[in-house]
Design a protein around this motif. Structure first.
Motif, PDB file in Angstrom:
ATOM      1  N   ARG A  23      36.583  38.490  42.454  1.00 29.04           N
ATOM      2  CA  ARG A  23      37.044  37.752  43.627  1.00 29.04           C
ATOM      3  C   ARG A  23      38.030  36.684  43.153  1.00 29.04           C
ATOM      4  O   ARG A  23      37.663  35.704  42.512  1.00 29.04           O
ATOM      5  N   VAL A  24      39.297  36.907  43.451  1.00 26.56           N
ATOM      6  CA  VAL A  24      40.370  36.034  42.980  1.00 26.56           C
ATOM      7  C   VAL A  24      40.773  35.096  44.107  1.00 26.56           C
ATOM      8  O   VAL A  24      41.009  35.534  45.246  1.00 26.56           O
ATOM      9  N   VAL A  25      40.853  33.812  43.796  1.00 22.86           N
ATOM     10  CA  VAL A  25      41.251  32.814  44.781  1.00 22.86           C
ATOM     11  C   VAL A  25      42.670  32.362  44.462  1.00 22.86           C
ATOM     12  O   VAL A  25      42.944  31.824  43.390  1.00 22.86           O
ATOM     13  N   VAL A  26      43.574  32.603  45.379  1.00 25.89           N
ATOM     14  CA  VAL A  26      44.973  32.221  45.221  1.00 25.89           C
ATOM     15  C   VAL A  26      45.425  31.531  46.500  1.00 25.89           C
ATOM     16  O   VAL A  26      45.288  32.086  47.598  1.00 25.89           O
ATOM     17  N   ASP A  27      45.912  30.303  46.380  1.00 22.90           N
ATOM     18  CA  ASP A  27      46.407  29.541  47.537  1.00 22.90           C
ATOM     19  C   ASP A  27      45.372  29.471  48.656  1.00 22.90           C
ATOM     20  O   ASP A  27      45.695  29.594  49.842  1.00 22.90           O
ATOM     21  N   GLY A  28      44.111  29.286  48.261  1.00 22.14           N
ATOM     22  CA  GLY A  28      43.041  29.160  49.237  1.00 22.14           C
ATOM     23  C   GLY A  28      42.542  30.481  49.808  1.00 22.14           C
ATOM     24  O   GLY A  28      41.604  30.495  50.605  1.00 22.14           O
ATOM     25  N   ARG A  29      43.145  31.584  49.408  1.00 22.18           N
ATOM     26  CA  ARG A  29      42.728  32.910  49.888  1.00 22.18           C
ATOM     27  C   ARG A  29      41.799  33.549  48.865  1.00 22.18           C
ATOM     28  O   ARG A  29      42.033  33.480  47.668  1.00 22.18           O
ATOM     29  N   GLU A  30      40.750  34.214  49.344  1.00 21.78           N
ATOM     30  CA  GLU A  30      39.870  34.987  48.482  1.00 21.78           C
ATOM     31  C   GLU A  30      40.219  36.465  48.639  1.00 21.78           C
ATOM     32  O   GLU A  30      40.222  36.993  49.753  1.00 21.78           O
ATOM     33  N   VAL A  31      40.515  37.109  47.523  1.00 16.08           N
ATOM     34  CA  VAL A  31      40.884  38.525  47.543  1.00 16.08           C
ATOM     35  C   VAL A  31      40.014  39.263  46.536  1.00 16.08           C
ATOM     36  O   VAL A  31      39.918  38.860  45.372  1.00 16.08           O
ATOM     37  N   ASP A  32      39.375  40.327  46.979  1.00 11.57           N
ATOM     38  CA  ASP A  32      38.547  41.141  46.092  1.00 11.57           C
ATOM     39  C   ASP A  32      39.401  42.226  45.441  1.00 11.57           C
ATOM     40  O   ASP A  32      40.136  42.955  46.128  1.00 11.57           O
ATOM     41  N   VAL A  33      39.308  42.320  44.130  1.00  9.21           N
ATOM     42  CA  VAL A  33      40.011  43.354  43.389  1.00  9.21           C
ATOM     43  C   VAL A  33      39.024  43.978  42.406  1.00  9.21           C
ATOM     44  O   VAL A  33      38.026  43.356  42.026  1.00  9.21           O
ATOM     45  N   GLU A  34      39.318  45.206  41.972  1.00 11.01           N
ATOM     46  CA  GLU A  34      38.417  45.880  41.054  1.00 11.01           C
ATOM     47  C   GLU A  34      39.198  46.842  40.176  1.00 11.01           C
ATOM     48  O   GLU A  34      40.287  47.299  40.537  1.00 11.01           O
ATOM     49  N   PHE A  35      38.635  47.112  39.023  1.00  7.33           N
ATOM     50  CA  PHE A  35      39.155  48.177  38.184  1.00  7.33           C
ATOM     51  C   PHE A  35      38.631  49.499  38.726  1.00  7.33           C
ATOM     52  O   PHE A  35      37.422  49.691  38.839  1.00  7.33           O
ATOM     53  N   VAL A  36      39.545  50.401  39.042  1.00 13.22           N
ATOM     54  CA  VAL A  36      39.140  51.651  39.693  1.00 13.22           C
ATOM     55  C   VAL A  36      38.898  52.767  38.698  1.00 13.22           C
ATOM     56  O   VAL A  36      38.266  53.781  39.026  1.00 13.22           O
ATOM     57  N   GLY A  37      39.419  52.641  37.487  1.00 13.42           N
ATOM     58  CA  GLY A  37      39.258  53.695  36.499  1.00 13.42           C
ATOM     59  C   GLY A  37      39.636  53.182  35.128  1.00 13.42           C
ATOM     60  O   GLY A  37      39.857  51.986  34.927  1.00 13.42           O
ATOM     61  N   GLY A  38      39.713  54.122  34.185  1.00 11.82           N
ATOM     62  CA  GLY A  38      40.065  53.745  32.830  1.00 11.82           C
ATOM     63  C   GLY A  38      41.112  54.672  32.250  1.00 11.82           C
ATOM     64  O   GLY A  38      41.057  55.885  32.452  1.00 11.82           O
ATOM     65  N   LEU A  39      42.070  54.081  31.568  1.00 15.24           N
ATOM     66  CA  LEU A  39      43.069  54.828  30.795  1.00 15.24           C
ATOM     67  C   LEU A  39      42.878  54.341  29.369  1.00 15.24           C
ATOM     68  O   LEU A  39      43.350  53.274  28.995  1.00 15.24           O
ATOM     69  N   LEU A  40      42.138  55.134  28.589  1.00 15.76           N
ATOM     70  CA  LEU A  40      41.517  54.590  27.387  1.00 15.76           C
ATOM     71  C   LEU A  40      41.597  55.513  26.179  1.00 15.76           C
ATOM     72  O   LEU A  40      41.410  56.726  26.289  1.00 15.76           O
ATOM     73  N   GLY A  41      41.803  54.906  25.010  1.00 17.25           N
ATOM     74  CA  GLY A  41      41.652  55.645  23.774  1.00 17.25           C
ATOM     75  C   GLY A  41      40.205  56.048  23.542  1.00 17.25           C
ATOM     76  O   GLY A  41      39.930  57.136  23.034  1.00 17.25           O
ATOM     77  N   GLN A  42      39.260  55.179  23.917  1.00 17.57           N
ATOM     78  CA  GLN A  42      37.849  55.527  23.758  1.00 17.57           C
ATOM     79  C   GLN A  42      37.497  56.775  24.553  1.00 17.57           C
ATOM     80  O   GLN A  42      36.645  57.564  24.142  1.00 17.57           O
ATOM     81  N   TRP A  43      38.165  56.972  25.673  1.00 14.79           N
ATOM     82  CA  TRP A  43      37.883  58.158  26.485  1.00 14.79           C
ATOM     83  C   TRP A  43      38.638  59.393  26.010  1.00 14.79           C
ATOM     84  O   TRP A  43      38.666  60.412  26.677  1.00 14.79           O
ATOM     85  N   ALA A  44      39.226  59.323  24.801  1.00 14.60           N
ATOM     86  CA  ALA A  44      39.709  60.526  24.137  1.00 14.60           C
ATOM     87  C   ALA A  44      38.547  61.298  23.526  1.00 14.60           C
ATOM     88  O   ALA A  44      38.720  62.449  23.105  1.00 14.60           O
ATOM     89  N   VAL A  45      37.373  60.682  23.471  1.00 14.39           N
ATOM     90  CA  VAL A  45      36.155  61.344  22.990  1.00 14.39           C
ATOM     91  C   VAL A  45      35.060  61.189  24.053  1.00 14.39           C
ATOM     92  O   VAL A  45      35.103  60.299  24.890  1.00 14.39           O
ATOM     93  N   TRP A  46      34.111  62.116  24.035  1.00 10.27           N
ATOM     94  CA  TRP A  46      32.935  62.053  24.910  1.00 10.27           C
ATOM     95  C   TRP A  46      33.322  61.966  26.388  1.00 10.27           C
ATOM     96  O   TRP A  46      32.771  61.186  27.171  1.00 10.27           O
ATOM     97  N   VAL A  47      34.272  62.798  26.782  1.00  6.39           N
ATOM     98  CA  VAL A  47      34.871  62.680  28.116  1.00  6.39           C
ATOM     99  C   VAL A  47      33.901  63.094  29.212  1.00  6.39           C
ATOM    100  O   VAL A  47      33.907  62.533  30.309  1.00  6.39           O
TER     101      VAL A  47
END
Length: 351
Positions: free
Chosen positions: A220-244
């Protein structure tokens, strides 16, 4: 596939925005350090059949050294060709590097091969203004994924204002946050919110040391008095080159956790420590990540997907003590591995 329009078609953008497992695709080499096309194809088949929704090719895990060696085009083409064997859409992400002219040329190559987006690596020779103009130029060719790469492997510190300006570019479809630094990760989140594009720019974790916590945390990011919900939707990862196969399951569990499944939250918080410990061994965090790519190769070699852990640079190999650490985490965390899935399908992928 794409035509000449700079925007990926709606289904691809929607898939990407929903959130995917996107492995950073390694480079399969023979013992004489030539491209091993058979095993390169097998790796791609493994990722797609394990459930990965996208592939990132020509990125750090593919070895940046392929840019300018003549390998970039055949490696990109192999992945696109194999992805085309499957009936469902696979989001194809090409890595682009270097100064503006080089990055634009690599984006044009990727577009000609059917890629949907470009992961734009940082370039140390440009200041932030120059990096913004570079992103605009590449965005004229294909949608751009911004990339906050950690300094230990070639990245640089970038300001919160930079991420605001980058997110304001309409062609920016997403950002991979991989600074391995919580403060810098927050700079990306705040930048996207300040740009007013929190619902449009898809956030992907590249923090291999913080994967599951990134994915389950409602920000929950507060900018200029506004609360905005953001999230990581996925991963683009070297770790996910294994055990996919397991990575796909973990992303589904993370979605459940973000939706209010408290049991999933508790389970993933425990697994987060396990996955980070495993990543420390595979990525060689004890030695400033020197053995990162050989570590990934070693895991894939043990599964039979790669013949060896060779890199383009003969000096790039496991660090002292890293092999023992990999032995330790493989034994300690069998729940993270997908060896059975690979063994069941390997001969067909190699055919």
């Amino acid at each position: 596939m794409l035509g000449t329009a700079p925007e990926a078609h709606a289904s691809v953008r929607d898939l990407f925005r929903r959130g995917l497992v996107i492995p950073a695709h390694p480079l399969a080499l023979t013992s004489d350090r030539k491209l091993d096309e058979r095993r390169q194809r097998a790796l791609t088949r493994y990722y797609v059949e394990a459930g990965a929704g996208g592939l990132a090719v020509g990125v750090h895990t593919t070895q940046f050294a392929i840019h300018g060696t003549g390998l970039l085009a055949p490696v990109l083409e192999l992945a696109a060709t194999v992805a085309g064997e499957y009936a469902h859409e696979v989001v194809l992400v090409a890595g682009a590097t270097g100064p503006t002219a080089q990055a634009v040329a690599e984006a044009e190559l990727a577009r000609s091969l059917g890629y949907h987006m470009v992961l734009l690596s940082p370039y140390r020779e440009l200041d932030e203004d120059g990096l913004i103009e570079r992103a605009r130029a590449v965005g004229e060719v294909l949608p751009v994924i911004g990339f906050y790469l950690q300094p230990a492997v070639g990245g640089r510190h970038l300001s919160r204002e930079f991420w605001t300006r980058l997110a304001q570019i309409e062609a920016v479809a997403g950002i991979k946050a991989a600074p391995f630094d919580r403060y810098r990760t927050l700079d990306v989140l705040h930048g996207v919110v300040r740009a007013g594009r929190a619902g449009e720019v898809a956030l992907y974790t590249g923090n291999d040391d913080h994967i599951l916590t990134d994915l389950i945390t409602p920000h929950r990011v507060v900018v200029d008095g506004r609360e905005v919900d953001v999230e990581f939707v996925g991963g683009l990862l070297g770790q996910w080159a294994v055990w996919v196969r397991r990575a796909v399951e973990l992303l589904e569990q993370a979605r459940a956790a973000r939706s209010g499944d408290d049991a999933a939250v508790r389970r993933l918080l425990t697994l987060d420590g396990h996955l980070t410990d495993a990543n420390a061994a595979i990525f060689d965090s004890a030695n400033a990540f020197h053995g990162c790519i050989p570590g990934i190769h070693e895991v894939l070699r043990r599964q039979g997907l790669l013949e060896g852990r060779w890199c383009l640079d003969p000096a790039e190999d496991l660090s002292p003590g890293q092999l023992a650490e990999i032995d330790r985490v493989l034994a300690a965390y069998p729940e993270l591995r997908d060896d059975d899935f690979v063994a069941e399908n390997l001969s067909r992928w190699l055919a």
